[in-house]
Write an enzyme that holds these catalytic residues in place. Structure first.
Site, PDB file in Angstrom:
ATOM      1  N   ALA A   1      77.570  -1.086  41.584  1.00 37.59           N
ATOM      2  CA  ALA A   1      75.611  -1.772  41.292  1.00 37.59           C
ATOM      3  C   ALA A   1      75.841  -2.873  41.230  1.00 37.59           C
ATOM      4  O   ALA A   1      76.941  -3.639  41.012  1.00 37.59           O
ATOM      5  CB  ALA A   1      75.992  -0.856  40.271  1.00 37.59           C
ATOM      6  N   ASP A   2      74.440  -3.293  41.292  1.00 36.90           N
ATOM      7  CA  ASP A   2      74.495  -4.867  40.626  1.00 36.90           C
ATOM      8  C   ASP A   2      73.225  -5.091  40.839  1.00 36.90           C
ATOM      9  O   ASP A   2      72.212  -4.482  40.405  1.00 36.90           O
ATOM     10  CB  ASP A   2      74.703  -5.646  42.095  1.00 36.90           C
ATOM     11  CG  ASP A   2      75.296  -7.170  42.619  1.00 36.90           C
ATOM     12  OD1 ASP A   2      75.789  -7.666  41.939  1.00 36.90           O
ATOM     13  OD2 ASP A   2      73.582  -7.546  42.236  1.00 36.90           O
ATOM     14  N   THR A   3      73.284  -6.102  39.366  1.00 35.78           N
ATOM     15  CA  THR A   3      72.040  -5.919  38.396  1.00 35.78           C
ATOM     16  C   THR A   3      71.280  -7.430  38.769  1.00 35.78           C
ATOM     17  O   THR A   3      72.381  -8.227  39.156  1.00 35.78           O
ATOM     18  CB  THR A   3      71.986  -5.704  37.285  1.00 35.78           C
ATOM     19  OG1 THR A   3      72.352  -4.797  37.059  1.00 35.78           O
ATOM     20  CG2 THR A   3      70.909  -6.113  36.648  1.00 35.78           C
TER      21      THR A   3
END
Length: 187
Positions: A69-71
């Protein structure tokens, strides 16, 4: 659950959110270059980084189910990552002050027979912030490990006028959607 589940992230917020699913998992931090591709849109970048994180961890454990995941915070089509210093944090918070921005969390769930990627987008409106509010917040140290220089789950919540979308995605993992995807894969 017969397959091992791995979270490819060192984020304490993602660990906390994934724990809510009830699935047992391990954490293996992916060591990738998180430089943004200037030819990609912010949405393409956040999805690509999530996929790269999952891929890097899956190379050492191809039979596991990996979550990468990456934000990223975006305003006016400009991506705001984690600030490198106090000055950059101030610039980011001033840019967000009084405006609506989009928080995008890219997720990749990868295994030997599944390769699912998606981006969850949430619009966040900030109140107008004073210089004192920005300086006080930066002095807490909370800005430096978060995209856009704030965390919605902490004192940064005081800046938020409204949100339209998934609150938990703003924290770093759209946990309800991830749970439903994992349920279909692991059960």
């Amino acid at each position: 659950m017969s397959q091992k589940l791995i979270l490819a992230s060192n984020s304490p917020r993602r660990r906390e959110l994934l724990a809510k699913t009830g699935f047992s998992y391990q954490v293996v931090v992916s060591e990738i270059d998180e430089t943004l591709n200037e030819n990609f849109t912010p949405e393409e970048n956040v999805k690509s980084l999530a996929e790269q994180k999952a891929e890097a961890v899956s190379m050492n454990d191809p039979d596991a189910v990996i979550i990468g995941a990456d934000t990223m915070v975006c305003i006016d089509n400009i991506s705001l990552g984690k600030p490198k210093n106090e000055q950059e944090a101030k610039q980011m918070l001033k840019r967000l002050s009084g405006h609506v921005h989009t928080v995008m969390t890219g997720v990749c769930i990868k295994s030997s027979d599944v390769n699912l990627s998606f981006v969850e987008k949430t619009d966040v409106a900030f109140y107008d912030l004073t210089d004192d509010e920005i300086n006080d917040y930066i002095s807490t140290g909370d800005s430096f490990d978060k995209a856009g220089a704030y965390g919605i789950q902490g004192q940064g919540a005081l800046f938020v006028k409204s949100i339209n979308g998934d609150f938990f995605s703003v924290m770093g993992l759209p946990v309800a959607r991830v749970y439903r995807e994992l349920k279909s894969i692991l059960n």
